[in-house]
Design an enzyme around this catalytic site. Structure first.
Site, short mmCIF file in Angstrom:
data_model
loop_
_atom_site.label_atom_id
_atom_site.label_comp_id
_atom_site.label_asym_id
_atom_site.label_seq_id
_atom_site.Cartn_x
_atom_site.Cartn_y
_atom_site.Cartn_z
N CYS A 49 9.61 -8.24 -7.95
CA CYS A 49 8.60 -8.39 -9.00
C CYS A 49 9.17 -9.23 -10.15
O CYS A 49 10.26 -8.94 -10.64
CB CYS A 49 8.19 -7.01 -9.51
SG CYS A 49 7.07 -7.06 -10.92
N CYS A 52 9.57 -6.82 -13.34
CA CYS A 52 10.52 -5.71 -13.47
C CYS A 52 11.64 -5.70 -12.43
O CYS A 52 12.51 -4.83 -12.48
CB CYS A 52 9.78 -4.38 -13.42
SG CYS A 52 9.23 -3.90 -11.76
N CYS A 98 2.44 -4.00 -8.60
CA CYS A 98 3.80 -3.49 -8.48
C CYS A 98 3.74 -2.01 -8.83
O CYS A 98 3.20 -1.63 -9.87
CB CYS A 98 4.72 -4.23 -9.46
SG CYS A 98 6.35 -3.47 -9.61
N CYS A 101 5.88 -1.37 -12.41
CA CYS A 101 5.45 -1.81 -13.75
C CYS A 101 3.95 -2.05 -13.82
O CYS A 101 3.44 -2.45 -14.85
CB CYS A 101 6.21 -3.07 -14.16
SG CYS A 101 5.70 -4.57 -13.29
N CYS A 121 -1.87 -11.21 -0.02
CA CYS A 121 -2.04 -12.55 -0.59
C CYS A 121 -1.53 -12.51 -2.03
O CYS A 121 -2.21 -11.98 -2.91
CB CYS A 121 -3.52 -12.90 -0.51
SG CYS A 121 -3.90 -14.58 -0.97
#
Ligand code: FE
Length: 133
Positions: A49, A52, A98, A101, A121
């Site tokens: 991510c 984070c 995510c 976060c 996607c």
């Protein structure tokens, strides 16, 4: 994997993210198709991510969907991401966030390759590629 949830205010996110990252991760924007830096990335490694650092996807599940966005058939672990029903823009879609976060990553569709049949996607902007050494 770290399971600690991350919560920051909009102002705090603005300080640590680029304007593009902020727009996609925190405002659920979408990068234009075929513009993202990972659309054609075929290197071996992992994708974390951009907000984070949470481990999200492996290059092993990446495939060329032709959609213009980096596409994966599965996350590294089911609990790496969280899914949410999204009825914006007059469509019924499933948003992918995510799990750590709650940053917006993209959407998941059920027209992916076997065996999962899923197509995650993703926005390149929401990801950071860590090349396997
Ligand atoms: Fe995150």
């Amino acid at each position: 994997m770290e399971n600690t949830k991350i919560e920051k205010s909009e102002e705090e996110w603005k300080k640590i993210l680029t304007p593009e990252e902020f727009l996609v991760l925190r405002k659920k924007g979408t990068e234009p198709a075929f513009t993202g830096k990972y659309v054609h990335n075929k290197e071996k490694g992992t994708y974390v991510c951009a907000g984070c650092g949470n481990l999200l996807f492996s290059s092993e599940t990446k495939f060329d969907s032709g959609s213009g966005w980096p596409s994966f058939s599965a996350p590294v672990a089911p609990d790496a991401v969280s899914l949410k029903s999204d009825r914006s823009l007059f469509m019924k879609r499933t948003e992918v966030l995510c799990a750590r976060c709650k940053g917006h990553l993209g959407h998941v569709f059920d027209d992916g390759p076997k065996p999962t049949g899923q197509r995650f996607c993703m926005n390149s902007v929401s990801l950071r590629f860590m090349k396997k050494e």
